[in-house]
Design an enzyme around this catalytic site. Structure first.
Site, PDB file in Angstrom:
ATOM      1  N   ASP A 241       0.924  -0.882   0.080  1.00  0.00           N
ATOM      2  CA  ASP A 241       0.073  -0.049  -0.239  1.00  0.00           C
ATOM      3  C   ASP A 241       0.517   0.637  -0.099  1.00  0.00           C
ATOM      4  O   ASP A 241       1.939   1.092   0.028  1.00  0.00           O
ATOM      5  CB  ASP A 241      -0.668   0.199   1.293  1.00  0.00           C
ATOM      6  CG  ASP A 241       0.040  -0.522   2.828  1.00  0.00           C
ATOM      7  OD1 ASP A 241       0.760  -0.859   2.351  1.00  0.00           O
ATOM      8  OD2 ASP A 241      -0.904  -1.328   3.273  1.00  0.00           O
TER       9      ASP A 241
ATOM     10  N   ASN B  43      -7.485  -3.110  14.170  1.00  0.00           N
ATOM     11  CA  ASN B  43      -8.650  -3.796  13.946  1.00  0.00           C
ATOM     12  C   ASN B  43      -8.960  -4.045  12.904  1.00  0.00           C
ATOM     13  O   ASN B  43     -10.110  -4.963  12.339  1.00  0.00           O
ATOM     14  CB  ASN B  43      -9.023  -1.818  13.235  1.00  0.00           C
ATOM     15  CG  ASN B  43      -8.157  -1.855  12.342  1.00  0.00           C
ATOM     16  OD1 ASN B  43      -7.931  -2.172  11.423  1.00  0.00           O
ATOM     17  ND2 ASN B  43      -8.907  -0.402  11.795  1.00  0.00           N
TER      18      ASN B  43
ATOM     19  N   HIS C   3      -7.048  -4.800  10.318  1.00  0.00           N
ATOM     20  CA  HIS C   3      -6.834  -4.330   8.986  1.00  0.00           C
ATOM     21  C   HIS C   3      -5.595  -5.151   8.250  1.00  0.00           C
ATOM     22  O   HIS C   3      -4.556  -5.465   8.645  1.00  0.00           O
ATOM     23  CB  HIS C   3      -6.750  -3.659   9.247  1.00  0.00           C
ATOM     24  CG  HIS C   3      -5.498  -2.014   9.153  1.00  0.00           C
ATOM     25  ND1 HIS C   3      -5.683  -0.491   9.198  1.00  0.00           N
ATOM     26  CD2 HIS C   3      -4.150  -2.918   8.615  1.00  0.00           C
ATOM     27  CE1 HIS C   3      -4.820  -0.619   9.607  1.00  0.00           C
ATOM     28  NE2 HIS C   3      -3.717  -1.097   9.140  1.00  0.00           N
TER      29      HIS C   3
ATOM     30  N   GLU D 178      -9.485  -1.823   5.739  1.00  0.00           N
ATOM     31  CA  GLU D 178     -10.297  -1.435   6.827  1.00  0.00           C
ATOM     32  C   GLU D 178     -11.524  -2.275   7.103  1.00  0.00           C
ATOM     33  O   GLU D 178     -11.855  -3.036   6.601  1.00  0.00           O
ATOM     34  CB  GLU D 178     -10.430  -0.181   6.638  1.00  0.00           C
ATOM     35  CG  GLU D 178      -9.675   0.452   6.916  1.00  0.00           C
ATOM     36  CD  GLU D 178      -8.567   0.619   8.122  1.00  0.00           C
ATOM     37  OE1 GLU D 178      -8.304  -0.075   8.702  1.00  0.00           O
ATOM     38  OE2 GLU D 178      -8.142   1.732   8.625  1.00  0.00           O
TER      39      GLU D 178
HETATM   40  C1  GLP Z   1       0.257   0.083   8.463  1.00  0.00           C
HETATM   41  C2  GLP Z   1      -0.078  -0.458   7.057  1.00  0.00           C
HETATM   42  C3  GLP Z   1      -0.162  -2.057   7.678  1.00  0.00           C
HETATM   43  C4  GLP Z   1       0.783  -2.905   8.563  1.00  0.00           C
HETATM   44  C5  GLP Z   1      -0.080  -2.304   9.651  1.00  0.00           C
HETATM   45  C6  GLP Z   1       0.315  -2.556  11.340  1.00  0.00           C
HETATM   46  O1  GLP Z   1      -1.134   0.052   8.524  1.00  0.00           O
HETATM   47  N1  GLP Z   1      -0.540   0.037   5.666  1.00  0.00           N
HETATM   48  O2  GLP Z   1       0.196  -3.270   6.327  1.00  0.00           O
HETATM   49  O3  GLP Z   1       0.245  -4.258   8.892  1.00  0.00           O
HETATM   50  O4  GLP Z   1       0.440   0.058   9.876  1.00  0.00           O
HETATM   51  O5  GLP Z   1       1.835  -1.880  11.997  1.00  0.00           O
HETATM   52  P1  GLP Z   1       3.253  -1.615  12.638  1.00  0.00           P
HETATM   53  O6  GLP Z   1       3.088  -3.050  12.549  1.00  0.00           O
HETATM   54  O7  GLP Z   1       3.289   0.035  13.334  1.00  0.00           O
HETATM   55  O8  GLP Z   1       2.034  -1.992  13.852  1.00  0.00           O
END
Ligand code: GLP
Length: 245
Positions: free
Chosen positions: A67, A136, A138, A143
């Site tokens: 993304d 959440n 995702h 989402e």
């Molecule tokens: C972002 C990314 C996700 C990732 C998430 C969790 O939202 N788009 O791909 O899994 O963060 O991040 P973290 O590893 O910092 O908890």
């Protein structure tokens, strides 16, 4: 789903890097799906170490990221382009032409999404997709209430995500409200999936995702239907996970 309980964040990162390294060794032209966020940083560090030790080469790897935020340029320090450059790509021998990340500054988002999907298809689909998970549920930026049949698409970020990701920005207000993300369908088309979870904050969502109902309200729950998913967690994230499934 296979659940691997690591001893610590470092142990998790080492194991993830070993799985990716073995994928690269078995197939030097692998199509790898990369993720951002804090969780995979350690694994990327381990991959750089292995590369420096001459154990792996990224020369023929084709990379697709999950993304990118809308409105951010590749040189913006908070963009996922910049993140990947500074956490992995700059330090290994991946070829620039083989790096793919959605363009958050494109003029025509619909067209960008269609083209991104086309490029993945042309590369022959993703061999190994790395995923983190949002609190959440995702994956990528898909989402809750996601359409399971969606390919790469424009998404609107939930407040919870904006808050969680504000740690990478100067303020909450600066976090872009929309992003381009691979869809659930794109992710489910990957041959192998490796989902990482670190820290107590992820314990509950991981428990629900693995043992709970498959529902668009928890996008990652769809992974229960994929035939080759490994979930690697550190002790804190895995504290509610009791058994292999
Ligand atoms: C972002 C990314 C996700 C990732 C998430 C969790 O939202 N788009 O791909 O899994 O963060 O991040 P973290 O590893 O910092 O908890």
């Amino acid at each position: 789903m296979k659940v691997i309980m690591a001893e610590s964040y470092e142990d998790m990162s080492r194991r993830v890097a070993e799985i990716i390294a073995s994928q690269i060794s078995c197939k030097p032209k692998s199509v790898l799906g990369f993720a951002t966020g804090s969780t995979p940083c350690g694994s990327y560090g381990e991959l750089i170490r292995m590369y420096n030790e001459g154990k792996i080469s990224f020369e023929d790897i084709i990379a697709f990221n999950l993304d990118e935020y809308c409105g951010l340029d590749g040189n913006d320090m908070e963009s996922y382009h910049y993140f990947m450059k500074k956490n992995l790509f700059e330090f290994v021998n991946i070829q620039e032409k083989n790096i793919h990340i959605p363009n958050g500054r494109c003029k025509d988002i619909e067209n960008e999404c269609i083209n991104y999907e086309k490029k993945i298809e042309e590369a022959g689909s993703i061999d190994l997709q790395l995923l983190g998970i949002g609190e959440n549920g995702h994956i990528g930026f898909n989402e809750p209430d996601v359409k399971f049949e969606a390919h790469t698409h424009l998404v609107t970020l939930e407040e919870k995500t904006l808050k969680a990701n504000s740690k990478f920005f100067n303020s909450y207000e600066e976090v872009p409200k929309t992003a381009i993300s691979m869809g659930i369908k794109t992710i489910m088309n990957a041959k192998k999936i490796l989902l990482l979870g670190s820290g107590e904050k992820k314990a509950e969502v991981l428990n629900k995702m693995i043992y709970g109902e498959i529902t668009p309200n928890l996008p990652a729950s769809i992974l229960q239907l994929h035939s080759d998913v490994s979930i690697i967690v550190d002790k804190e994230a895995g504290k509610l996970l009791k058994k292999q499934v």
